[in-house]
Every structure is written in structure tokens, then in C-alpha cells.
Design a protein around this motif. Structure first.
Motif, PDB file in Angstrom:
ATOM      1  N   GLU A 230       0.834  -1.210   0.000  1.00 19.45           N
ATOM      2  CA  GLU A 230       0.000   0.000   0.000  1.00 19.45           C
ATOM      3  C   GLU A 230       0.865   1.255   0.000  1.00 19.45           C
ATOM      4  O   GLU A 230       0.601   2.198  -0.751  1.00 19.45           O
ATOM      5  CB  GLU A 230      -0.916   0.016   1.221  1.00 19.45           C
ATOM      6  CG  GLU A 230      -2.055  -0.967   1.156  1.00 19.45           C
ATOM      7  CD  GLU A 230      -2.894  -0.957   2.422  1.00 19.45           C
ATOM      8  OE1 GLU A 230      -2.945   0.093   3.103  1.00 19.45           O
ATOM      9  OE2 GLU A 230      -3.503  -1.987   2.727  1.00 19.45           O
ATOM     10  N   ASN A 231       1.888   1.276   0.844  1.00 14.73           N
ATOM     11  CA  ASN A 231       2.786   2.436   0.921  1.00 14.73           C
ATOM     12  C   ASN A 231       3.489   2.678  -0.413  1.00 14.73           C
ATOM     13  O   ASN A 231       3.684   3.820  -0.825  1.00 14.73           O
ATOM     14  CB  ASN A 231       3.827   2.249   2.021  1.00 14.73           C
ATOM     15  CG  ASN A 231       3.221   2.301   3.407  1.00 14.73           C
ATOM     16  OD1 ASN A 231       2.123   2.800   3.605  1.00 14.73           O
ATOM     17  ND2 ASN A 231       3.943   1.762   4.383  1.00 14.73           N
ATOM     18  N   GLY A 232       3.859   1.615  -1.099  1.00 13.00           N
ATOM     19  CA  GLY A 232       4.518   1.750  -2.390  1.00 13.00           C
ATOM     20  C   GLY A 232       3.586   2.257  -3.473  1.00 13.00           C
ATOM     21  O   GLY A 232       3.960   3.108  -4.283  1.00 13.00           O
ATOM     22  N   ILE A 233       2.358   1.772  -3.481  1.00 15.50           N
ATOM     23  CA  ILE A 233       1.387   2.189  -4.492  1.00 15.50           C
ATOM     24  C   ILE A 233       1.081   3.680  -4.360  1.00 15.50           C
ATOM     25  O   ILE A 233       0.982   4.394  -5.358  1.00 15.50           O
ATOM     26  CB  ILE A 233       0.107   1.335  -4.402  1.00 15.50           C
ATOM     27  CG1 ILE A 233       0.411  -0.093  -4.879  1.00 15.50           C
ATOM     28  CG2 ILE A 233      -1.040   1.954  -5.205  1.00 15.50           C
ATOM     29  CD1 ILE A 233      -0.699  -1.089  -4.630  1.00 15.50           C
ATOM     30  N   VAL A 234       0.953   4.156  -3.133  1.00 14.71           N
ATOM     31  CA  VAL A 234       0.641   5.570  -2.891  1.00 14.71           C
ATOM     32  C   VAL A 234       1.738   6.485  -3.428  1.00 14.71           C
ATOM     33  O   VAL A 234       1.464   7.608  -3.839  1.00 14.71           O
ATOM     34  CB  VAL A 234       0.399   5.815  -1.378  1.00 14.71           C
ATOM     35  CG1 VAL A 234       0.344   7.287  -1.052  1.00 14.71           C
ATOM     36  CG2 VAL A 234      -0.885   5.137  -0.947  1.00 14.71           C
ATOM     37  N   LEU A 235       2.966   6.012  -3.491  1.00 11.73           N
ATOM     38  CA  LEU A 235       4.068   6.838  -3.987  1.00 11.73           C
ATOM     39  C   LEU A 235       3.901   7.186  -5.465  1.00 11.73           C
ATOM     40  O   LEU A 235       4.426   8.184  -5.937  1.00 11.73           O
ATOM     41  CB  LEU A 235       5.412   6.136  -3.758  1.00 11.73           C
ATOM     42  CG  LEU A 235       5.813   5.972  -2.297  1.00 11.73           C
ATOM     43  CD1 LEU A 235       7.049   5.093  -2.186  1.00 11.73           C
ATOM     44  CD2 LEU A 235       6.031   7.320  -1.645  1.00 11.73           C
ATOM     45  N   ASP A 236       3.189   6.343  -6.197  1.00 15.02           N
ATOM     46  CA  ASP A 236       2.924   6.553  -7.621  1.00 15.02           C
ATOM     47  C   ASP A 236       4.212   6.667  -8.441  1.00 15.02           C
ATOM     48  O   ASP A 236       4.335   7.489  -9.340  1.00 15.02           O
ATOM     49  CB  ASP A 236       2.032   7.781  -7.828  1.00 15.02           C
ATOM     50  CG  ASP A 236       1.198   7.666  -9.090  1.00 15.02           C
ATOM     51  OD1 ASP A 236       0.926   6.533  -9.526  1.00 15.02           O
ATOM     52  OD2 ASP A 236       0.828   8.709  -9.652  1.00 15.02           O
ATOM     53  N   ILE A 237       5.180   5.841  -8.084  1.00 10.42           N
ATOM     54  CA  ILE A 237       6.460   5.731  -8.779  1.00 10.42           C
ATOM     55  C   ILE A 237       6.579   4.274  -9.219  1.00 10.42           C
ATOM     56  O   ILE A 237       6.099   3.371  -8.538  1.00 10.42           O
ATOM     57  CB  ILE A 237       7.639   6.101  -7.838  1.00 10.42           C
ATOM     58  CG1 ILE A 237       7.514   7.536  -7.327  1.00 10.42           C
ATOM     59  CG2 ILE A 237       8.987   5.872  -8.494  1.00 10.42           C
ATOM     60  CD1 ILE A 237       7.692   8.609  -8.368  1.00 10.42           C
ATOM     61  N   GLU A 238       7.221   4.022 -10.328  1.00 13.53           N
ATOM     62  CA  GLU A 238       7.437   2.650 -10.798  1.00 13.53           C
ATOM     63  C   GLU A 238       8.436   1.979  -9.848  1.00 13.53           C
ATOM     64  O   GLU A 238       9.607   2.357  -9.814  1.00 13.53           O
ATOM     65  CB  GLU A 238       7.976   2.658 -12.225  1.00 13.53           C
ATOM     66  CG  GLU A 238       8.064   1.297 -12.848  1.00 13.53           C
ATOM     67  CD  GLU A 238       6.703   0.690 -13.116  1.00 13.53           C
ATOM     68  OE1 GLU A 238       6.579  -0.518 -12.883  1.00 13.53           O
ATOM     69  OE2 GLU A 238       5.783   1.402 -13.534  1.00 13.53           O
ATOM     70  N   LEU A 239       7.956   1.031  -9.083  1.00 14.21           N
ATOM     71  CA  LEU A 239       8.792   0.358  -8.086  1.00 14.21           C
ATOM     72  C   LEU A 239       8.830  -1.143  -8.377  1.00 14.21           C
ATOM     73  O   LEU A 239       7.805  -1.815  -8.321  1.00 14.21           O
ATOM     74  CB  LEU A 239       8.242   0.610  -6.677  1.00 14.21           C
ATOM     75  CG  LEU A 239       8.211   2.075  -6.245  1.00 14.21           C
ATOM     76  CD1 LEU A 239       7.301   2.272  -5.051  1.00 14.21           C
ATOM     77  CD2 LEU A 239       9.619   2.554  -5.937  1.00 14.21           C
ATOM     78  N   SER A 240      10.009  -1.652  -8.656  1.00  9.81           N
ATOM     79  CA  SER A 240      10.150  -3.068  -9.008  1.00  9.81           C
ATOM     80  C   SER A 240       9.833  -3.988  -7.832  1.00  9.81           C
ATOM     81  O   SER A 240       9.553  -5.169  -8.028  1.00  9.81           O
ATOM     82  CB  SER A 240      11.562  -3.341  -9.520  1.00  9.81           C
ATOM     83  OG  SER A 240      12.520  -3.066  -8.516  1.00  9.81           O
ATOM     84  N   GLU A 241       9.855  -3.453  -6.635  1.00  9.99           N
ATOM     85  CA  GLU A 241       9.588  -4.276  -5.452  1.00  9.99           C
ATOM     86  C   GLU A 241       8.111  -4.652  -5.310  1.00  9.99           C
ATOM     87  O   GLU A 241       7.788  -5.679  -4.709  1.00  9.99           O
ATOM     88  CB  GLU A 241      10.038  -3.538  -4.171  1.00  9.99           C
ATOM     89  CG  GLU A 241      11.525  -3.288  -4.074  1.00  9.99           C
ATOM     90  CD  GLU A 241      11.973  -2.006  -4.765  1.00  9.99           C
ATOM     91  OE1 GLU A 241      13.163  -1.672  -4.644  1.00  9.99           O
ATOM     92  OE2 GLU A 241      11.153  -1.331  -5.427  1.00  9.99           O
ATOM     93  N   ILE A 242       7.221  -3.838  -5.848  1.00  8.14           N
ATOM     94  CA  ILE A 242       5.788  -4.088  -5.654  1.00  8.14           C
ATOM     95  C   ILE A 242       5.355  -5.442  -6.232  1.00  8.14           C
ATOM     96  O   ILE A 242       4.700  -6.218  -5.533  1.00  8.14           O
ATOM     97  CB  ILE A 242       4.931  -2.922  -6.185  1.00  8.14           C
ATOM     98  CG1 ILE A 242       5.135  -1.703  -5.276  1.00  8.14           C
ATOM     99  CG2 ILE A 242       3.447  -3.297  -6.244  1.00  8.14           C
ATOM    100  CD1 ILE A 242       4.406  -0.455  -5.714  1.00  8.14           C
ATOM    101  N   PRO A 243       5.696  -5.788  -7.472  1.00  6.02           N
ATOM    102  CA  PRO A 243       5.299  -7.126  -7.969  1.00  6.02           C
ATOM    103  C   PRO A 243       5.907  -8.258  -7.136  1.00  6.02           C
ATOM    104  O   PRO A 243       5.261  -9.288  -6.923  1.00  6.02           O
ATOM    105  CB  PRO A 243       5.835  -7.161  -9.403  1.00  6.02           C
ATOM    106  CG  PRO A 243       6.087  -5.748  -9.784  1.00  6.02           C
ATOM    107  CD  PRO A 243       6.350  -5.000  -8.522  1.00  6.02           C
TER     108      PRO A 243
END
Length: 123
Positions: free
Chosen positions: A94-107
Motif C-alpha cells: 500500500e505504501n509503495g502504491i501511494v508513492l505513484d512511482i514505478e517500483l520493481s519491489e511491488i510485484p
């Protein structure tokens, strides 16, 4: 004159990042067509820092970059654990999605959540 133009462009983009951040919190279901990568965000911040003047919007970019780095640290810790707590993984996603940056860690975190879910079903 060219310096002023570059500073104005940087300020405009930084302001758009701030507006995008606010918009994302209210409409999380809408995905951006294009998200900045962490590298692009870092390069943009370096560009702001290299300006011969200070733009107030640069602080917002720095804060976003710091939050991204904090997320990456937290995600790396969770991904390094054999069986992390599902609530912590979910909160990190959730914290990563809110950043709205392409983050390879999310998948990767989503894959961990799926594995944790499957393990819970087997119990």
C-alpha cells in the motif's frame, strides 16, 4: 534567461509531481499511464540541485525521493525474510502504491502475499 527557463520548467514538473501525489491518495483505483522510475526521480532531483538557484518545489521532490528510499529499505527487509507477516507485506505494498512511482519491489511483494495466502489455505 536560460537558467530562469530551466528553473521554471523544473518547478512546474515538481509541482505536477506534488499534485499527482495528492490525486493518487483520493483515487487509488486510477492507474497513471506513465510512472516515473526511481532512477528518473533521482536524476530529476539531481537536476534541481544543480540549478544555480533554489526552487521551493525541490523540497517536495526530495521528500518523495526519501519516501521511495524508505519504501525500498522496508521492502528489501520483508523480501529478505523467509516468512514475513502478511500484514506488514500488505502495508508495504500500500505504501509503495501511494508513492505513484514505478517500483520493481511491488510485484515481488505481491508474489510474496500470494505465497503467504496459499500457505494459509493449506493450514
Amino acid at each position: 534567461m536560460q537558467v530562469v527557463t530551466e528553473a521554471e520548467k523544473c518547478a512546474s514538473v515538481a509541482q505536477q509531481l506534488s499534485c499527482k501525489k495528492v490525486r493518487t491518495r483520493t483515487r487509488q483505483t486510477i492507474e497513471a499511464k506513465y510512472k516515473l522510475t526511481v532512477e528518473e526521480l533521482s536524476l530529476f532531483y539531481e537536476q534541481i540541485e544543480s540549478l544555480p538557484c533554489t526552487i521551493r518545489e525541490g523540497e517536495g521532490v526530495k521528500e518523495l525521493l526519501d519516501r521511495v528510499k524508505d519504501f525500498q529499505t522496508e521492502a528489501a527487509e520483508l523480501l529478505g525474510q523467509e516468512m514475513p507477516e502478511s500484514q506488514l507485506v500488505d502495508k508495504c505494498i500500500e505504501n509503495g502504491i501511494v508513492l505513484d512511482i514505478e517500483l520493481s519491489e511491488i510485484p515481488k511483494l505481491k508474489q510474496v502475499m500470494y505465497i503467504l495466502f496459499c500457505c494459509r489455505l493449506r493450514m
